[in-house]
Design a protein around this motif. Structure first.
Motif, PDB file in Angstrom:
ATOM      1  N   GLU A 436       0.790  -1.382  -0.131  1.00 37.86           N
ATOM      2  CA  GLU A 436      -0.012   0.015  -0.045  1.00 37.86           C
ATOM      3  C   GLU A 436       0.605   1.097  -0.013  1.00 37.86           C
ATOM      4  O   GLU A 436       0.684   2.197  -0.881  1.00 37.86           O
ATOM      5  CB  GLU A 436      -1.025   0.005   0.911  1.00 37.86           C
ATOM      6  N   LEU A 437       1.937   1.210   0.871  1.00 43.74           N
ATOM      7  CA  LEU A 437       2.626   2.528   1.097  1.00 43.74           C
ATOM      8  C   LEU A 437       3.612   2.707  -0.207  1.00 43.74           C
ATOM      9  O   LEU A 437       3.805   4.094  -0.358  1.00 43.74           O
ATOM     10  CB  LEU A 437       3.353   2.513   2.209  1.00 43.74           C
ATOM     11  N   GLY A 438       4.090   1.839  -0.837  1.00 45.46           N
ATOM     12  CA  GLY A 438       5.259   2.016  -1.681  1.00 45.46           C
ATOM     13  C   GLY A 438       6.545   2.208  -1.143  1.00 45.46           C
ATOM     14  O   GLY A 438       6.774   2.622  -0.143  1.00 45.46           O
ATOM     15  N   PRO A 439       7.602   1.633  -1.855  1.00 45.85           N
ATOM     16  CA  PRO A 439       8.961   1.809  -1.325  1.00 45.85           C
ATOM     17  C   PRO A 439       9.352   3.133  -0.760  1.00 45.85           C
ATOM     18  O   PRO A 439      10.079   2.969   0.305  1.00 45.85           O
ATOM     19  CB  PRO A 439       9.854   1.443  -2.440  1.00 45.85           C
ATOM     20  N   ASP A 440       9.306   4.144  -1.250  1.00 48.84           N
ATOM     21  CA  ASP A 440       9.809   5.343  -0.773  1.00 48.84           C
ATOM     22  C   ASP A 440       9.156   6.001   0.709  1.00 48.84           C
ATOM     23  O   ASP A 440       9.707   6.191   1.293  1.00 48.84           O
ATOM     24  CB  ASP A 440       9.548   6.608  -1.787  1.00 48.84           C
ATOM     25  N   ASN A 441       7.538   5.903   0.395  1.00 49.54           N
ATOM     26  CA  ASN A 441       6.957   6.356   1.477  1.00 49.54           C
ATOM     27  C   ASN A 441       7.232   5.331   2.564  1.00 49.54           C
ATOM     28  O   ASN A 441       7.356   5.560   3.967  1.00 49.54           O
ATOM     29  CB  ASN A 441       5.433   6.205   1.345  1.00 49.54           C
ATOM     30  N   HIS A 442       7.382   4.155   2.431  1.00 50.11           N
ATOM     31  CA  HIS A 442       7.688   2.909   3.367  1.00 50.11           C
ATOM     32  C   HIS A 442       8.881   3.060   4.051  1.00 50.11           C
ATOM     33  O   HIS A 442       9.123   3.085   5.289  1.00 50.11           O
ATOM     34  CB  HIS A 442       7.531   1.555   2.842  1.00 50.11           C
ATOM     35  N   ALA A 443       9.998   3.583   3.285  1.00 53.46           N
ATOM     36  CA  ALA A 443      11.260   3.712   3.695  1.00 53.46           C
ATOM     37  C   ALA A 443      11.246   5.056   4.653  1.00 53.46           C
ATOM     38  O   ALA A 443      12.100   5.261   5.715  1.00 53.46           O
ATOM     39  CB  ALA A 443      12.366   4.140   2.478  1.00 53.46           C
ATOM     40  N   LEU A 444      10.585   6.146   4.232  1.00 47.58           N
ATOM     41  CA  LEU A 444      10.480   7.556   5.183  1.00 47.58           C
ATOM     42  C   LEU A 444       9.875   7.220   6.329  1.00 47.58           C
ATOM     43  O   LEU A 444      10.361   7.622   7.426  1.00 47.58           O
ATOM     44  CB  LEU A 444       9.451   8.140   4.280  1.00 47.58           C
ATOM     45  N   GLN A 445       8.818   6.147   6.255  1.00 46.04           N
ATOM     46  CA  GLN A 445       8.180   5.953   7.774  1.00 46.04           C
ATOM     47  C   GLN A 445       9.005   5.381   8.417  1.00 46.04           C
ATOM     48  O   GLN A 445       9.022   5.225   9.915  1.00 46.04           O
ATOM     49  CB  GLN A 445       6.776   5.329   7.513  1.00 46.04           C
ATOM     50  N   ARG A 446       9.906   4.407   7.930  1.00 48.89           N
ATOM     51  CA  ARG A 446      11.061   3.580   8.969  1.00 48.89           C
ATOM     52  C   ARG A 446      11.871   4.577   9.427  1.00 48.89           C
ATOM     53  O   ARG A 446      12.263   4.287  10.582  1.00 48.89           O
ATOM     54  CB  ARG A 446      11.681   2.581   7.984  1.00 48.89           C
ATOM     55  N   ARG A 447      12.329   5.526   8.811  1.00 50.00           N
ATOM     56  CA  ARG A 447      13.366   6.587   9.233  1.00 50.00           C
ATOM     57  C   ARG A 447      12.676   7.484  10.289  1.00 50.00           C
ATOM     58  O   ARG A 447      13.299   7.715  11.209  1.00 50.00           O
ATOM     59  CB  ARG A 447      13.879   7.651   8.172  1.00 50.00           C
ATOM     60  N   ILE A 448      11.385   7.502  10.339  1.00 50.37           N
ATOM     61  CA  ILE A 448      10.632   8.617  11.274  1.00 50.37           C
ATOM     62  C   ILE A 448      10.543   7.558  12.548  1.00 50.37           C
ATOM     63  O   ILE A 448      10.912   7.929  13.865  1.00 50.37           O
ATOM     64  CB  ILE A 448       9.065   8.680  11.034  1.00 50.37           C
ATOM     65  N   LYS A 449      10.504   6.080  12.432  1.00 46.81           N
ATOM     66  CA  LYS A 449      10.375   5.341  13.493  1.00 46.81           C
ATOM     67  C   LYS A 449      11.757   5.256  14.141  1.00 46.81           C
ATOM     68  O   LYS A 449      11.926   5.268  15.419  1.00 46.81           O
ATOM     69  CB  LYS A 449      10.010   3.797  13.069  1.00 46.81           C
ATOM     70  N   ALA A 450      12.604   5.249  13.469  1.00 45.40           N
ATOM     71  CA  ALA A 450      14.146   5.286  13.923  1.00 45.40           C
ATOM     72  C   ALA A 450      14.604   6.450  14.468  1.00 45.40           C
ATOM     73  O   ALA A 450      15.374   6.586  15.425  1.00 45.40           O
ATOM     74  CB  ALA A 450      15.202   5.058  12.595  1.00 45.40           C
ATOM     75  N   ALA A 451      14.068   7.564  14.199  1.00 43.25           N
ATOM     76  CA  ALA A 451      14.297   8.988  14.805  1.00 43.25           C
ATOM     77  C   ALA A 451      13.507   8.924  16.282  1.00 43.25           C
ATOM     78  O   ALA A 451      14.262   9.385  17.260  1.00 43.25           O
ATOM     79  CB  ALA A 451      13.811  10.204  14.137  1.00 43.25           C
ATOM     80  N   PHE A 452      12.392   8.447  16.402  1.00 37.30           N
ATOM     81  CA  PHE A 452      11.727   8.189  17.792  1.00 37.30           C
ATOM     82  C   PHE A 452      12.471   7.198  18.464  1.00 37.30           C
ATOM     83  O   PHE A 452      12.319   7.427  19.900  1.00 37.30           O
ATOM     84  CB  PHE A 452      10.175   8.086  17.674  1.00 37.30           C
ATOM     85  N   ASP A 453      12.858   6.053  17.968  1.00 37.26           N
ATOM     86  CA  ASP A 453      13.087   4.858  18.901  1.00 37.26           C
ATOM     87  C   ASP A 453      14.264   4.072  18.233  1.00 37.26           C
ATOM     88  O   ASP A 453      14.254   3.170  17.495  1.00 37.26           O
ATOM     89  CB  ASP A 453      11.727   3.953  18.777  1.00 37.26           C
ATOM     90  N   PRO A 454      15.358   4.751  18.129  1.00 36.23           N
ATOM     91  CA  PRO A 454      16.721   4.255  17.502  1.00 36.23           C
ATOM     92  C   PRO A 454      17.041   2.908  17.859  1.00 36.23           C
ATOM     93  O   PRO A 454      17.543   2.082  16.918  1.00 36.23           O
ATOM     94  CB  PRO A 454      17.651   5.389  17.863  1.00 36.23           C
ATOM     95  N   ARG A 455      16.575   2.504  19.067  1.00 30.95           N
ATOM     96  CA  ARG A 455      17.139   0.969  19.311  1.00 30.95           C
ATOM     97  C   ARG A 455      15.949   0.017  18.958  1.00 30.95           C
ATOM     98  O   ARG A 455      15.991  -1.256  19.310  1.00 30.95           O
ATOM     99  CB  ARG A 455      17.451   0.895  20.728  1.00 30.95           C
ATOM    100  N   HIS A 456      14.721   0.482  18.568  1.00 33.42           N
ATOM    101  CA  HIS A 456      13.697  -0.397  17.938  1.00 33.42           C
ATOM    102  C   HIS A 456      13.078  -1.071  19.127  1.00 33.42           C
ATOM    103  O   HIS A 456      12.879  -2.290  19.075  1.00 33.42           O
ATOM    104  CB  HIS A 456      14.051  -1.003  16.868  1.00 33.42           C
ATOM    105  N   ILE A 457      12.886  -0.733  20.298  1.00 32.95           N
ATOM    106  CA  ILE A 457      12.485  -1.508  21.604  1.00 32.95           C
ATOM    107  C   ILE A 457      10.678  -1.367  21.386  1.00 32.95           C
ATOM    108  O   ILE A 457      10.017  -2.195  22.255  1.00 32.95           O
ATOM    109  CB  ILE A 457      12.893  -1.039  22.893  1.00 32.95           C
ATOM    110  N   LEU A 458      10.144  -0.300  20.939  1.00 32.29           N
ATOM    111  CA  LEU A 458       8.639  -0.013  21.112  1.00 32.29           C
ATOM    112  C   LEU A 458       7.922  -0.699  19.966  1.00 32.29           C
ATOM    113  O   LEU A 458       7.771  -0.514  18.909  1.00 32.29           O
ATOM    114  CB  LEU A 458       8.434   1.341  20.831  1.00 32.29           C
ATOM    115  N   ASN A 459       7.171  -1.511  20.578  1.00 36.14           N
ATOM    116  CA  ASN A 459       6.313  -2.600  19.868  1.00 36.14           C
ATOM    117  C   ASN A 459       6.683  -3.127  18.581  1.00 36.14           C
ATOM    118  O   ASN A 459       6.336  -3.017  17.464  1.00 36.14           O
ATOM    119  CB  ASN A 459       4.708  -1.895  19.564  1.00 36.14           C
ATOM    120  N   PRO A 460       7.797  -3.848  18.659  1.00 39.64           N
ATOM    121  CA  PRO A 460       8.638  -4.250  17.667  1.00 39.64           C
ATOM    122  C   PRO A 460       7.789  -5.360  16.816  1.00 39.64           C
ATOM    123  O   PRO A 460       6.964  -6.024  17.377  1.00 39.64           O
ATOM    124  CB  PRO A 460       9.675  -4.944  18.018  1.00 39.64           C
ATOM    125  N   GLY A 461       7.791  -5.229  15.248  1.00 42.06           N
ATOM    126  CA  GLY A 461       7.061  -6.295  14.580  1.00 42.06           C
ATOM    127  C   GLY A 461       5.724  -5.833  14.251  1.00 42.06           C
ATOM    128  O   GLY A 461       4.908  -6.451  13.785  1.00 42.06           O
TER     129      GLY A 461
END
Length: 464
Positions: A436-461
């Motif tokens: 649904e998101l497409g590759p560029d949108n999906h990648a951007l959202q992953r970067r937002i996630k990393a900015a808020f949660d760099p160690r990826h501990i919040l509700n992973p998966g």
């Protein structure tokens, strides 16, 4: 035991020691018997639990303390309210820490003059609505689970509900948030004013983020006046696609009902079986609508004129008791289906003009894959809930159910829609998000996630 599992076990043991030291003694629960219920939620999805432990938060400080330690040790954290989510977003797996926010259930402030309330995340949605009603106000978001779901959970998924046709989804009622970031930092977003555009809209970003960016510990929400009048319309149809087409015709006639709920024949039959009603005998589909405000009666007349010739019967009432009896059928739908089997509840949304086309595609997918599908819809929004019901004794969802669900999602995207209108992605729909998101949108959202949660501990998966 692998090196990674040894490291995880060591981190978990250290975390438990720190939490036992820094939290009040009644906040921490450990042991598989006590934590096992947190491995699943109302969706029926189940993680590889049980989780490591549960922190029963009572104050923001409890959340901040737990996150600070978990982040330092890279232990995954799953925020949770009442566990009524329908996409597996609150399921907690082995080695994870659950933040149970249901005990943070105070209405901190209710201001009739500013028409707002400040609430903790564990407040039951219907309780907030009742508290507002004492001042001639109401909390507009009205999910079918309002009597059991929490405001925090509704914010996490940007829940919709019965009144969203006119009043919008949860995001439209959230003015500001208090939230705790992954490292334990407490931030405030938004404001108490109706308008405000300073800075990026972090309130809107966090609303619907499913606990993957921060943990919400308080919300300032907008209240609205109770309408001076309400008119309720019940219309029965020979076919569910006729009801869907009628809902689209109402939109095309420029009528904006406060509510437009569609129930198909199998749903009506399930309600009849569970509660001794006689709904299915009256038609193969029911469309329930409400118009409200000073012009409710005139709008109801316009709706009835649109339905004339399309529906087999149309009833209009201004009596609150009669209206509540009709709406009770809608709220009883999911409990009735849970008596039939395990519901896998989808919530695609399509452009409103294509609702009937989506209904036909859902029926075709059900027949093609041999999976019973029961359809509800927030019809004025184009938001369909095709509910696949499977044998609850099965440990895993059958492949036919996944194929039917995949076809339904593909149909929604083909029609210009989305795979989730209000329940969130959670665990169950994550495999379709990238499409649904497409590759560029999906990648951007992953970067937002990393900015808020760099160690990826919040509700992973979940969600992404």
């Amino acid at each position: 035991m692998t090196l990674q599992s040894v490291e995880q076990a060591t981190a978990g043991a250290r975390l438990l020691g720190l939490l036992a030291r820094d939290l009040p003694p009644d906040r921490l629960t450990t042991g598989p018997t006590a934590t096992a219920p947190y491995a699943t939620d109302r969706s029926g999805a189940r993680a590889d639990g049980p989780p490591l432990a549960v922190v029963h938060s009572r104050h923001t400080d409890d959340v901040a303390t737990a996150l600070r330690h978990a982040n330092a040790l890279r232990v995954p954290v799953v925020p949770r309210g009442a566990g009524t989510g329908l996409s597996g977003g609150a399921t907690a797996g082995e080695g994870s820490l659950v933040l149970d926010l249901s005990g943070m259930d105070r209405i901190v402030e209710l201001s009739p003059d500013d028409q707002l309330a400040v609430v903790e995340p564990g407040v039951i949605t219907a309780d907030l609505d009742r508290a507002a009603a004492a001042h001639g106000l109401r909390y507009a978001p009205d999910p079918a689970s309002a009597a059991i779901s929490t405001v925090g959970g509704n914010i996490a998924t940007n829940a919709g509900g019965l009144r969203c046709a006119k009043y919008g989804v949860t995001r439209d009622s959230v003015l500001g948030l208090e939230a705790v970031l992954a490292d334990g930092t407490v931030v405030a977003t938004g404001r108490r004013t109706v308008k405000g555009v300073a800075g990026y809209d972090l309130t809107a970003l966090l609303t619907g983020s499913e606990g993957t960016l921060a943990v919400i510990t308080a919300a300032t929400v907008r209240l609205r006046p109770v309408p001076v009048a309400t008119a309720t319309i019940a219309a029965y149809f020979e076919r569910v696609e006729d009801a869907a087409a009628a809902a689209s015709a109402i939109t095309a006639a420029r009528v904006e009902p406060a509510m437009a709920e569609l129930l198909d024949g199998p749903v009506l039959a399930a309600i009849d079986a569970a509660h001794g009603a006689g709904l299915r005998a009256r038609g193969a589909a029911l469309l329930l609508l409400q118009c409200d405000g000073a012009g409710a009666a005139a709008e109801a007349e316009r709706v009835a004129s649109v339905l004339a010739g399309r529906a087999t019967s149309v009833e209009v009432t201004a009596d609150p008791a009669e209206a509540e009896a009709l709406l009770a059928a809608r709220r009883l739908a999911l409990p009735a289906l849970e008596r039939v089997g395990r519901p896998l509840i989808e919530d695609i949304a399509v452009p409103r003009s294509r609702l009937a086309e989506a209904v036909r595609a859902v029926e075709a997918a059900s027949a093609r894959h041999g999976v019973p599908v029961f359809t509800l819809a927030h019809a004025a929004d184009g938001n369909l809930h095709p509910i696949l019901v499977v044998d609850p004794a099965l440990a895993e969802l059958p492949e036919a159910a996944w194929r039917a669900a995949g076809e339904i999602f593909t149909t929604a995207l083909r029609l210009g829609g989305t795979l989730t209108g209000e329940h969130g992605v959670g665990l169950l729909k994550r495999r379709w998000v990238a499409e649904e998101l497409g590759p560029d949108n999906h990648a951007l959202q992953r970067r937002i996630k990393a900015a808020f949660d760099p160690r990826h501990i919040l509700n992973p998966g979940k969600a992404l």
